[in-house]
Design a protein around this motif. Structure first.
Motif, mmCIF file in Angstrom:
data_model
loop_
_atom_site.group_PDB
_atom_site.id
_atom_site.type_symbol
_atom_site.label_atom_id
_atom_site.label_comp_id
_atom_site.label_asym_id
_atom_site.label_seq_id
_atom_site.Cartn_x
_atom_site.Cartn_y
_atom_site.Cartn_z
ATOM 1 N N VAL A 1 -6.092 34.528 -28.736
ATOM 2 C CA VAL A 1 -5.261 33.570 -28.121
ATOM 3 C C VAL A 1 -6.853 32.801 -26.936
ATOM 4 O O VAL A 1 -6.309 32.070 -26.910
ATOM 5 C CB VAL A 1 -5.060 34.455 -26.039
ATOM 6 N N VAL A 2 -8.158 33.800 -26.817
ATOM 7 C CA VAL A 2 -9.005 32.589 -26.006
ATOM 8 C C VAL A 2 -9.242 31.701 -27.126
ATOM 9 O O VAL A 2 -9.833 30.568 -26.813
ATOM 10 C CB VAL A 2 -9.850 33.354 -25.696
ATOM 11 N N SER A 3 -9.489 31.811 -28.992
ATOM 12 C CA SER A 3 -9.683 30.834 -29.806
ATOM 13 C C SER A 3 -8.443 29.905 -29.724
ATOM 14 O O SER A 3 -8.564 28.307 -29.880
ATOM 15 C CB SER A 3 -9.779 31.362 -31.096
ATOM 16 N N MET A 4 -7.026 30.003 -29.965
ATOM 17 C CA MET A 4 -5.848 29.086 -29.512
ATOM 18 C C MET A 4 -6.424 28.396 -28.313
ATOM 19 O O MET A 4 -5.606 27.538 -28.173
ATOM 20 C CB MET A 4 -4.878 30.225 -29.573
ATOM 21 N N ALA A 5 -6.513 29.164 -27.032
ATOM 22 C CA ALA A 5 -6.421 28.306 -26.030
ATOM 23 C C ALA A 5 -7.593 27.380 -25.887
ATOM 24 O O ALA A 5 -7.294 26.515 -25.608
ATOM 25 C CB ALA A 5 -7.015 29.133 -24.803
ATOM 26 N N GLN A 6 -8.624 27.194 -26.280
ATOM 27 C CA GLN A 6 -9.769 26.846 -26.668
ATOM 28 C C GLN A 6 -9.513 25.401 -27.268
ATOM 29 O O GLN A 6 -9.331 24.613 -27.237
ATOM 30 C CB GLN A 6 -11.133 27.007 -27.189
ATOM 31 N N ARG A 7 -8.951 25.400 -28.639
ATOM 32 C CA ARG A 7 -8.103 24.651 -28.882
ATOM 33 C C ARG A 7 -6.945 23.830 -28.699
ATOM 34 O O ARG A 7 -6.992 22.232 -28.529
ATOM 35 C CB ARG A 7 -7.537 25.015 -30.985
ATOM 36 N N LEU A 8 -6.349 24.235 -27.944
ATOM 37 C CA LEU A 8 -5.972 23.512 -27.409
ATOM 38 C C LEU A 8 -6.065 22.694 -26.354
ATOM 39 O O LEU A 8 -5.879 21.543 -25.588
ATOM 40 C CB LEU A 8 -4.271 24.375 -26.913
ATOM 41 N N ASP A 9 -7.280 23.425 -25.741
ATOM 42 C CA ASP A 9 -7.532 22.470 -24.364
ATOM 43 C C ASP A 9 -8.152 21.004 -24.910
ATOM 44 O O ASP A 9 -7.671 20.086 -24.779
ATOM 45 C CB ASP A 9 -8.792 23.462 -23.998
ATOM 46 N N VAL A 10 -9.159 21.067 -25.860
ATOM 47 C CA VAL A 10 -9.566 19.680 -26.744
ATOM 48 C C VAL A 10 -8.576 19.080 -27.184
ATOM 49 O O VAL A 10 -9.122 18.025 -27.852
ATOM 50 C CB VAL A 10 -10.053 20.513 -27.667
ATOM 51 N N ALA A 11 -7.413 19.543 -27.976
ATOM 52 C CA ALA A 11 -5.942 19.342 -27.807
ATOM 53 C C ALA A 11 -5.746 18.117 -26.689
ATOM 54 O O ALA A 11 -4.832 16.802 -26.792
ATOM 55 C CB ALA A 11 -5.557 19.496 -28.851
ATOM 56 N N GLY A 12 -5.826 18.285 -25.458
ATOM 57 C CA GLY A 12 -5.197 17.561 -24.906
ATOM 58 C C GLY A 12 -3.576 18.500 -23.253
ATOM 59 O O GLY A 12 -3.264 18.066 -23.118
ATOM 60 N N PHE A 13 -3.830 19.669 -24.155
ATOM 61 C CA PHE A 13 -2.535 20.394 -23.709
ATOM 62 C C PHE A 13 -3.138 21.609 -22.404
ATOM 63 O O PHE A 13 -4.869 21.682 -22.222
ATOM 64 C CB PHE A 13 -2.463 21.687 -24.559
ATOM 65 N N GLN A 14 -2.529 21.395 -21.176
ATOM 66 C CA GLN A 14 -2.865 22.083 -20.125
ATOM 67 C C GLN A 14 -2.412 23.456 -19.645
ATOM 68 O O GLN A 14 -0.841 23.878 -20.270
ATOM 69 C CB GLN A 14 -2.432 21.210 -18.755
ATOM 70 N N ARG A 15 -3.117 23.948 -19.321
ATOM 71 C CA ARG A 15 -3.169 25.265 -18.949
ATOM 72 C C ARG A 15 -2.079 25.585 -17.657
ATOM 73 O O ARG A 15 -2.766 25.369 -17.037
ATOM 74 C CB ARG A 15 -4.413 26.601 -19.530
ATOM 75 N N LEU A 16 -1.721 26.704 -17.914
ATOM 76 C CA LEU A 16 -0.305 26.684 -16.573
ATOM 77 C C LEU A 16 -0.537 28.155 -16.750
ATOM 78 O O LEU A 16 -0.743 29.333 -17.963
ATOM 79 C CB LEU A 16 0.983 26.743 -16.743
ATOM 80 N N ASP A 17 -0.153 28.934 -15.647
ATOM 81 C CA ASP A 17 -0.321 29.777 -15.042
ATOM 82 C C ASP A 17 0.746 30.568 -14.269
ATOM 83 O O ASP A 17 1.879 29.586 -14.388
ATOM 84 C CB ASP A 17 -0.769 30.450 -13.406
ATOM 85 N N GLU A 18 1.950 31.415 -14.629
ATOM 86 C CA GLU A 18 2.756 32.157 -14.291
ATOM 87 C C GLU A 18 2.814 32.397 -13.451
ATOM 88 O O GLU A 18 4.555 32.219 -12.842
ATOM 89 C CB GLU A 18 2.758 33.474 -16.008
ATOM 90 N N SER A 19 2.708 32.456 -12.481
ATOM 91 C CA SER A 19 2.337 32.646 -11.302
ATOM 92 C C SER A 19 2.638 31.947 -10.287
ATOM 93 O O SER A 19 2.962 31.654 -8.917
ATOM 94 C CB SER A 19 0.812 33.438 -10.679
ATOM 95 N N ASP A 20 2.346 30.857 -10.653
ATOM 96 C CA ASP A 20 2.780 28.983 -10.059
ATOM 97 C C ASP A 20 3.591 28.804 -9.878
ATOM 98 O O ASP A 20 4.116 28.823 -11.206
ATOM 99 C CB ASP A 20 0.871 28.221 -10.644
ATOM 100 N N ASP A 21 3.426 27.680 -9.462
ATOM 101 C CA ASP A 21 4.505 26.513 -9.578
ATOM 102 C C ASP A 21 4.453 25.676 -10.167
ATOM 103 O O ASP A 21 2.598 25.182 -10.770
ATOM 104 C CB ASP A 21 5.638 25.420 -7.867
ATOM 105 N N TRP A 22 4.965 24.911 -11.862
ATOM 106 C CA TRP A 22 5.083 23.647 -12.896
ATOM 107 C C TRP A 22 5.800 23.076 -12.346
ATOM 108 O O TRP A 22 6.667 22.642 -12.035
ATOM 109 C CB TRP A 22 5.685 25.283 -13.827
ATOM 110 N N VAL A 23 4.918 21.698 -12.339
ATOM 111 C CA VAL A 23 5.486 20.626 -12.569
ATOM 112 C C VAL A 23 4.863 19.697 -13.610
ATOM 113 O O VAL A 23 4.257 19.687 -14.173
ATOM 114 C CB VAL A 23 5.292 20.100 -11.056
ATOM 115 N N LEU A 24 6.355 19.660 -15.126
ATOM 116 C CA LEU A 24 6.107 19.565 -15.910
ATOM 117 C C LEU A 24 6.752 17.914 -16.464
ATOM 118 O O LEU A 24 7.229 17.824 -15.660
ATOM 119 C CB LEU A 24 7.016 20.124 -17.024
ATOM 120 N N GLU A 25 6.032 17.297 -16.560
ATOM 121 C CA GLU A 25 5.955 16.143 -17.465
ATOM 122 C C GLU A 25 6.809 16.249 -19.124
ATOM 123 O O GLU A 25 5.670 16.319 -19.987
ATOM 124 C CB GLU A 25 4.457 15.001 -17.263
#
Length: 435
Positions: free
Chosen positions: A29-53
């Motif tokens: 999961v860390v490896s996948m998250a790192q690749r998503l970060d590089v690709a411009g995906f934003q990490r969200l926390d399940e405990s936060d309020d989300w504002v999705l574009e």
């Protein structure tokens, strides 16, 4: 528009790096998250309020071992076109360290292990083993924290008994998981404190504030890295191909899929190998809870699901040249023969004629051959997250996979072309407006 596909050589090099960096679901999961970060995906926390574009990529994790990544569609597109979902699982059968594992016998320090999933046990003997996972500890200020740990180098072995001491070994030796599997870590005059050893290793990795190791989830793994093998490098050999291979294929397809009107989703759950019933497993609420948040209106959500489709990607049994009688004669997938549609009349796989037809249609568009697998009628059939997720969401589903040998062994074998072929089909699937 869909991005260009990675060339085969680059794809396989990236795949091998991912496999080597992912000895446990936590590391995957860390490896996948790192690749998503590089690709411009934003990490969200399940405990936060989300504002999705709309049009933006996001991802969440749960338990550090399951992940959902997606591109957010506009609401009307989600309702009218639905979601294109790709599912896989992050866990693999392995040997996990017990809570009180220390053994001291005949001057050797050993660790007791528990068998996770349907492990093919014989191949674990005489391999150079390392140890990785998650460790929870109390820091110097009394706070409970967790960190990932990986010894990286070989630190253990499970030696075979010499044939001279068991002349019937090749004919009849069976493995007692309790007595035969304690792993040899080294020699010692007395029984070492395993938690103290973990504390020391965390400090080596730069986690300096550890006061006490409280608990852990650790598993042994084969320290030999992934490799292309065969006279013409026809095969990919590695640990954990089932099912990190599918995780990587789905991830790369999502990253390279480009924007589309319909929603694009990758879900990789933990605990498939032990039934999927957990907070982060496919039989748990993670995916449905995510869907409720990204499309809150219940009526819109149900309409959207009726126009959605899930492709569950989990490796298939290739026909073994030495054991071809274990397959139905007309359904023996060949390595490097293309991805496999998995079919079972008793719903162990969720494929049906409509979902299979769409996959064949998409594969033709990208010039990728397709195979079929049906288990012998006189044999039991395994299952995947496909039927589970289909039942949880009510979404039409297809079960597919890359053919492989030695499933659930410590080192598995797949064709070096098949993962790339499936990647191209999934890229096209994430773009299609037809389900």
């Amino acid at each position: 528009m869909m991005n260009d596909s990675l060339p085969l050589q680059d794809f396989n090099a990236s795949l091998q790096a991912f496999l080597d960096a992912s000895p446990t679901p936590f590391h995957a999961v860390v490896s996948m998250a790192q690749r998503l970060d590089v690709a411009g995906f934003q990490r969200l926390d399940e405990s936060d309020d989300w504002v999705l574009e709309p049009g933006k990529g996001y991802y969440i994790t749960r338990n550090g071992s399951s992940i959902i990544a997606w591109r957010q569609p506009a609401v009307d597109a989600a309702v009218n076109l639905g979601w294109r979902l790709v599912g896989a699982h992050t866990d693999s059968p392995c040997l996990k360290v017990k809570p009180n594992p220390e053994l001291h016998r005949q001057g050797y320090f050993q660790l007791g292990v528990e068998v996770y999933g349907g492990v093919l046990l014989n191949p674990w003997f005489d391999r150079d083993l390392s140890l990785a996972g998650r460790v929870s500890y109390r820091d110097d200020e009394g706070r409970i924290k967790s960190a990932l740990l990986d010894f990286e180098q070989p630190v253990a072995v499970l030696p075979s008994l010499a044939i001279h001491l068991d002349r019937e070994a090749n004919a009849s030796r069976s493995i007692n998981a309790q007595t035969y599997l304690p792993v040899v870590m080294g020699q010692a005059d007395e029984k070492p404190d395993f938690r103290a050893l973990l504390k020391q290793r965390l400090e080596v990795q730069g986690v300096a504030e550890v006061e006490t190791v409280l608990d852990y989830e650790l598993c042994f793994y084969d320290s030999q890295g992934a490799a292309l093998v065969g006279l013409n490098q026809e095969f990919l050999a590695s640990a954990r191909l089932d099912n990190l291979l599918s995780c990587f294929i789905g991830l790369q397809a999502l990253i390279d899929g480009g924007e589309a009107a319909a929603g694009q989703v990758l879900v990789c759950n933990d605990h498939e190998e032990v039934g999927s019933m957990s907070a982060c497993g496919a039989q748990g609420p993670m995916l449905s809870q995510w869907l409720e948040r990204v499309l809150p209106d219940a009526d819109q959500r149900n309409r959207s699901l009726s126009r959605s489709m899930l492709i569950s990607a989990d490796n298939a049994h290739g026909v073994h040249p030495n054991f071809s009688d274990k397959h139905d004669g007309n359904h023996g997938p060949l390595l490097n023969g293309g991805p496999v549609i998995k079919i079972n009349a008793n719903q162990r796989y969720a494929s049906n004629s409509e979902t299979s037809a769409l996959f064949r249609h998409l594969a033709e568009q990208v010039e990728v051959p397709v195979q079929s697998f049906v288990v012998r009628t006189d044999m039991a059939c395994g299952s995947t997250i496909g039927p589970i997720t289909a039942a949880e969401l009510g979404v039409k589903t297809l079960d597919i996979g890359v053919p492989q040998f030695a499933m659930h062994s410590i080192r598995e074998l797949a064709g070096s072309q098949d993962a790339h072929g499936l990647y191209k089909v999934l890229q096209r699937f994430l773009q299609t407006d037809q389900v």
